[in-house]
Design an enzyme around this catalytic site. Structure first.
Site, PDB file in Angstrom:
ATOM      1  N   LYS A 121       0.739  -1.546   0.195  1.00  0.00           N
ATOM      2  CA  LYS A 121      -0.096  -0.064   0.087  1.00  0.00           C
ATOM      3  C   LYS A 121       0.849   1.366  -0.143  1.00  0.00           C
ATOM      4  CE  LYS A 121      -2.942   1.004   3.115  1.00  0.00           C
ATOM      5  NZ  LYS A 121      -2.551   2.225   4.262  1.00  0.00           N
TER       6      LYS A 121
ATOM      7  N   ARG B 106       2.656   6.425  -3.251  1.00  0.00           N
ATOM      8  CA  ARG B 106       3.893   6.541  -3.479  1.00  0.00           C
ATOM      9  C   ARG B 106       4.616   6.653  -5.079  1.00  0.00           C
ATOM     10  NH1 ARG B 106       4.171   5.707   1.231  1.00  0.00           N
ATOM     11  NH2 ARG B 106       5.238   6.977   2.766  1.00  0.00           N
TER      12      ARG B 106
ATOM     13  N   GLY C 209      -4.915   7.868   5.592  1.00  0.00           N
ATOM     14  CA  GLY C 209      -3.946   9.235   5.789  1.00  0.00           C
ATOM     15  C   GLY C 209      -3.043   9.442   4.865  1.00  0.00           C
TER      16      GLY C 209
ATOM     17  N   SER D 223       7.633   8.924  12.030  1.00  0.00           N
ATOM     18  CA  SER D 223       6.637   8.647  10.794  1.00  0.00           C
ATOM     19  C   SER D 223       6.344   8.941   9.620  1.00  0.00           C
ATOM     20  CB  SER D 223       4.927   9.208  11.463  1.00  0.00           C
ATOM     21  OG  SER D 223       4.156  10.317  10.288  1.00  0.00           O
TER      22      SER D 223
ATOM     23  N   GLN E  48       4.946   9.402   6.996  1.00  0.00           N
ATOM     24  CA  GLN E  48       3.796   9.699   6.255  1.00  0.00           C
ATOM     25  C   GLN E  48       4.021  11.955   6.716  1.00  0.00           C
ATOM     26  OE1 GLN E  48      -0.133   9.556   7.661  1.00  0.00           O
ATOM     27  NE2 GLN E  48       0.125   6.852   6.618  1.00  0.00           N
TER      28      GLN E  48
ATOM     29  N   ASP F 281       1.869  -0.876  11.700  1.00  0.00           N
ATOM     30  CA  ASP F 281       0.787  -1.362  11.530  1.00  0.00           C
ATOM     31  C   ASP F 281       0.356  -3.059  11.404  1.00  0.00           C
ATOM     32  OD1 ASP F 281       0.177   1.121  10.309  1.00  0.00           O
ATOM     33  OD2 ASP F 281       0.684   0.423   8.457  1.00  0.00           O
TER      34      ASP F 281
ATOM     35  N   LYS G  65      -4.327   5.897  14.592  1.00  0.00           N
ATOM     36  CA  LYS G  65      -5.114   5.390  12.828  1.00  0.00           C
ATOM     37  C   LYS G  65      -6.022   5.290  12.689  1.00  0.00           C
ATOM     38  CE  LYS G  65      -0.203   4.371  12.593  1.00  0.00           C
ATOM     39  NZ  LYS G  65       0.644   5.013  11.629  1.00  0.00           N
TER      40      LYS G  65
ATOM     41  N   ARG H 168      -6.389   1.708  17.888  1.00  0.00           N
ATOM     42  CA  ARG H 168      -6.221   0.864  17.852  1.00  0.00           C
ATOM     43  C   ARG H 168      -5.410   0.084  19.373  1.00  0.00           C
ATOM     44  NH1 ARG H 168      -3.596   0.730  12.575  1.00  0.00           N
ATOM     45  NH2 ARG H 168      -4.933   0.509  10.524  1.00  0.00           N
TER      46      ARG H 168
ATOM     47  N   ARG I 248      -7.088  -2.835   9.453  1.00  0.00           N
ATOM     48  CA  ARG I 248      -6.237  -4.370  10.659  1.00  0.00           C
ATOM     49  C   ARG I 248      -6.707  -4.865  11.802  1.00  0.00           C
ATOM     50  NH1 ARG I 248      -2.307  -3.395   6.596  1.00  0.00           N
ATOM     51  NH2 ARG I 248      -2.162  -1.675   6.024  1.00  0.00           N
TER      52      ARG I 248
HETATM   53  C1  S3P Z   1       2.267   4.721   6.522  1.00  0.00           C
HETATM   54  C2  S3P Z   1       3.252   5.540   7.317  1.00  0.00           C
HETATM   55  C3  S3P Z   1       2.705   4.775   8.349  1.00  0.00           C
HETATM   56  C4  S3P Z   1       1.320   3.715   8.426  1.00  0.00           C
HETATM   57  C5  S3P Z   1       0.203   3.754   7.698  1.00  0.00           C
HETATM   58  C6  S3P Z   1       1.407   3.706   6.116  1.00  0.00           C
HETATM   59  C7  S3P Z   1       3.155   5.944   5.270  1.00  0.00           C
HETATM   60  O1  S3P Z   1       1.989   5.919   8.940  1.00  0.00           O
HETATM   61  O2  S3P Z   1       0.969   3.551   9.795  1.00  0.00           O
HETATM   62  O3  S3P Z   1      -0.381   2.672   7.210  1.00  0.00           O
HETATM   63  O4  S3P Z   1       2.612   5.123   4.211  1.00  0.00           O
HETATM   64  O5  S3P Z   1       3.814   6.545   5.200  1.00  0.00           O
HETATM   65  P1  S3P Z   1       2.848   7.061   9.684  1.00  0.00           P
HETATM   66  O6  S3P Z   1       3.529   7.370   9.242  1.00  0.00           O
HETATM   67  O7  S3P Z   1       1.963   8.398  11.300  1.00  0.00           O
HETATM   68  O8  S3P Z   1       3.625   6.357  10.883  1.00  0.00           O
END
Ligand code: S3P
Length: 424
Positions: free
Chosen positions: A17, A22, A89, A162, A164, A311, A338, A342, A384
């Site tokens: 995913k 990306r 997210g 993180s 993200q 995750d 999340k 969770r 999940r």
């Molecule tokens: C992800 C980063 C993680 C992960 C999410 C996917 C990503 O989150 O929990 O399912 O693709 O960059 P965080 O960046 O908030 O840790």
């Protein structure tokens, strides 16, 4: 397929995913057409594709592939309306970085769960770079209007590990054509930096820090998305719960920032091997083979291991409910932000099916047993949670009923049919 393993014991998990999001975003920002193989087809990845389409990017299926016609750096078009990120997210955080460097206003929206999730952790560093944001609700979440424009370089110390947040900063800098460096308390998944490096962007990695230099453009590139280790984790867990079973998952991403769960399952006593690893577009890819033993041991996991298995904690907690002794999970407060909280969701659901479990502020404790488990699991729309309890239910006799089981469509639409086939 590995010799001696039947169809029943082989699971081709869907594309990763994180890498799928990306791949679409980087292809959209490249010059020319990129062909992507193995892309995850799921609700979350569809959210990224439809946001990019609303920004003028042509994306077309071509058999097993998807072709993305890139618009180049800072080449996205003004959207005609709000950009709906669904439950995703990753779409919201990564696109906030991309759009911060585009000189127009855009608004990100999401479903009820995503709208509750924090965005300021991504917008604060982007504001430091020169972008402006308007939060339309009283809290920190979506809807969020991005007033993009010219940005300056940044050196950011992130309070949270993180990917993200890190990726939002790197993608903002990439489009703004400025340098950026991000340092994290622990290293988060590093797909963005690997994929940028593969596309010729100057990237320097030093421990938990990553810096990128200026690229004038990115060439289009064909790529392949390997299987998702977070989806494979459910079948690794199933094998661990079924002594005598041997489950094989070909072509899975085994990036070290993603496979902490495999290591912890080994500590619990199951066998997990990575067979014939190869490099695919900068990512290590291998066949994962997992088998269980007669009993599982409890484990202790803390902050240092958390980013590489964040995750997988719902699955680990369900596995721990069948291990001998008490499992302690700490350093996991990120789980409260999340798709659901969770920590609360896992502990309440474990209690609802007859497991002794307790919430900690930053984790949980779970006491394992062989008792019969039955009851109803509330997923809170969190894929999940549904899959973790689905595996536990399949391995323990089917007394667990899962409400809203179709929420798996976010990351693994074929999950229930794969589970039925393998667990029969
Ligand atoms: C992800 C980063 C993680 C992960 C999410 C996917 C990503 O989150 O929990 O399912 O693709 O960059 P965080 O960046 O908030 O840790």
């Amino acid at each position: 397929m590995t010799t001696g393993i039947s169809i029943r014991d082989t699971v081709r998990v869907p594309g990763d995913k994180s890498i799928s999001h990306r791949s679409l975003i980087l292809a959209a920002l490249s010059d020319g057409a990129s062909r992507i193989g193995g892309l995850l087809r799921s609700a979350d990845v569809d959210s990224t594709a439809s946001v990019l389409a609303a920004l003028g990017v042509a994306i077309e299926p071509d058999g097993e592939f998807v072709v993305v016609h890139g618009r180049g750096l800072r080449g996205l078009l003004v959207p005609k309306g709000p950009l709906y990120c669904g439950n995703s997210g990753t779409t919201a955080r990564l696109m906030s970085g991309v759009l911060a460097a585009h000189a127009f206003d855009s608004t990100l929206t999401g479903d009820a769960s995503l709208s509750r999730r924090p965005m300021r952790r991504a917008t604060t560093p982007l504001e430091r770079m020169g972008a402006h944001f308007t939060f339309q609700s009283s809290h920190d979440g979506l809807p969020l209007t991005i007033h993009g424009g010219t940005l300056s370089s940044i050196g950011w110390e992130s309070a949270t590990a993180s990917a993200q947040i890190k990726s939002a900063i790197l993608l903002a800098a990439l489009n703004a054509q400025v340098g950026a460096s991000v340092t994290e308390p622990e290293k988060s998944r590093d797909h963005t930096e690997r994929m940028l490096a593969a596309r010729g962007v100057p990237v320097i990695v030093d421990g938990n820090s990553v810096s990128i230099g200026v690229a004038r453009s990115m060439p289009a590139m064909d790529s392949f998305v390997p299987g998702d280790p977070s989806s494979a984790a459910f079948f690794v867990a199933l094998a661990a719960l079924l002594p005598g079973r041997d489950i094989v998952m070909p072509r899975v991403c085994v990036n070290p920032t993603r496979i902490g769960f495999m290591e912890v399952v080994r500590r619990m006593g199951a066998t997990v091997t990575l067979v014939s690893a190869e490099d695919v577009g900068g990512e290590p890819v291998a066949t994962i083979r997992a088998s269980g033993r007669d009993s599982l041991a409890s484990v202790t996991v803390g902050a240092a291991e958390m980013p590489s298995m964040i995750d997988e904690i719902p699955m680990l907690a369900c596995l721990a409910s069948r291990a001998e002794g008490e499992t302690v999970i700490t350093g996991a407060s990120e789980l409260r932000h999340k798709e659901s909280d969770r920590i609360a969701a896992v502990v309440r659901n474990l209690q609802a099916i007859g497991v002794e479990a307790e919430e900690l502020t930053d984790g949980m404790t779970i006491r394992g047993s062989n008792a019969a488990l039955s009851g109803t699991v509330e997923t809170h729309g969190d894929h999940r949670i549904a899959m973790a309890f689905g595996v536990l239910g399949a391995a323990t006799g089917g007394g667990i009923h899962i409400v809203d089981a179709e929420c798996v469509n976010v990351s693994y639409p074929a999950f229930w049919s794969d589970l039925r086939r393998v667990a029969q």
